[in-house]
Design a protein around this motif. Sequence first.
Motif, short mmCIF file in Angstrom:
data_model
loop_
_atom_site.label_atom_id
_atom_site.label_comp_id
_atom_site.label_asym_id
_atom_site.label_seq_id
_atom_site.Cartn_x
_atom_site.Cartn_y
_atom_site.Cartn_z
N ARG A 31 0.84 -1.21 0.00
CA ARG A 31 0.00 0.00 0.00
C ARG A 31 0.87 1.25 0.00
NH1 ARG A 31 -3.14 3.74 2.14
NH2 ARG A 31 -5.35 3.77 1.61
N ALA A 34 2.01 1.73 -3.49
CA ALA A 34 0.87 2.24 -4.27
C ALA A 34 0.66 3.73 -4.00
CB ALA A 34 -0.39 1.44 -3.95
N GLU A 35 0.75 4.14 -2.74
CA GLU A 35 0.58 5.55 -2.40
C GLU A 35 1.65 6.40 -3.07
OE1 GLU A 35 0.56 5.62 1.88
OE2 GLU A 35 -1.59 5.21 1.98
N ARG A 36 2.90 5.93 -3.08
CA ARG A 36 3.98 6.68 -3.74
C ARG A 36 3.68 6.85 -5.22
NH1 ARG A 36 7.62 3.51 -0.77
NH2 ARG A 36 8.16 2.33 -2.62
N HIS A 37 3.21 5.79 -5.86
CA HIS A 37 2.92 5.89 -7.29
C HIS A 37 1.76 6.83 -7.55
CE1 HIS A 37 5.81 3.11 -8.77
NE2 HIS A 37 5.41 2.16 -7.94
N LEU A 38 0.73 6.72 -6.78
CA LEU A 38 -0.46 7.53 -7.02
C LEU A 38 -0.25 8.99 -6.61
CD1 LEU A 38 -3.18 4.93 -6.10
CD2 LEU A 38 -2.52 5.73 -8.37
N TYR A 39 0.69 9.23 -5.71
CA TYR A 39 1.02 10.60 -5.32
C TYR A 39 1.55 11.38 -6.52
CZ TYR A 39 3.36 14.51 -3.05
OH TYR A 39 3.78 15.77 -2.68
N GLN A 48 -7.46 4.54 -6.33
CA GLN A 48 -6.99 4.77 -4.97
C GLN A 48 -5.95 3.70 -4.60
OE1 GLN A 48 -7.94 7.48 -3.14
NE2 GLN A 48 -8.93 8.05 -5.07
N PRO A 49 -5.06 4.01 -3.62
CA PRO A 49 -4.04 3.04 -3.23
C PRO A 49 -4.62 1.68 -2.82
CG PRO A 49 -3.57 5.16 -2.24
CD PRO A 49 -4.91 5.28 -2.91
N THR A 50 -5.69 1.70 -2.06
CA THR A 50 -6.30 0.45 -1.62
C THR A 50 -6.80 -0.35 -2.82
OG1 THR A 50 -6.94 1.45 0.47
CG2 THR A 50 -8.10 -0.56 -0.16
N LEU A 52 -5.67 -0.18 -5.87
CA LEU A 52 -4.51 -0.66 -6.62
C LEU A 52 -3.93 -1.92 -5.96
CD1 LEU A 52 -2.43 -0.36 -8.87
CD2 LEU A 52 -1.25 1.35 -7.48
N VAL A 53 -3.83 -1.93 -4.65
CA VAL A 53 -3.31 -3.10 -3.94
C VAL A 53 -4.27 -4.29 -4.10
CG1 VAL A 53 -2.68 -4.06 -1.68
CG2 VAL A 53 -1.92 -1.78 -2.32
#
Length: 184
Positions: A31, A34-39, A48-50, A52-53
């Motif tokens: 997660r 994923a947050e780094r990529h979506l940022y 959303q990160p969730t 994506l995971v």
Amino acid sequence: MSEVTRLLRDWSEGSIGARDELLALVYDPLRAIAERHLYREREGHTLQPTALVHELYLKLVDQRRVAWADRTHFFAVAAQVMRRILVDHARRRKSEKRGGAMIPVTIDAALDVAVAECLDVVELDAALEHLEKVYPQQARIVELRFYAGLTIDETAQALGISSATISREWTMARAWLRRAMSPQ
């Protein structure tokens, strides 16, 4: 042997319990990736990160032919799958808009280069695919560093080559991608 490596090996031998325990153990690091990529994505990105995971999870549980070696190998495969998910999502959005809004990502955030430019995930993927044909090792390094968020040392371990070589190849790959993606 780390707990992740042990669970990966048990999963490779068919243990569903090990798979479930493993996925619970690696959920937070995945997660965070994923947050780094979506940022780096455009504001208002619909993935959303969730989500994506969870999409990654659905793809990973179908991996039957993978002989998991260790934690680094797992995250390398996860990075490849995450890249495919992001690119497919971007392509769907682009096709929905008939060539409309691209997904901007700064090249600084994506590739640690000095000049900030705007690019999209589909363009980065196309450039990376071309790099893979010319310099496959450099493309693999970009995947591991950018998509998996691995350090130079972790990338070296995953590929079985020296950290110095990874550092040189990473620098060359970033320059190659910057040139390939710059306006002509």
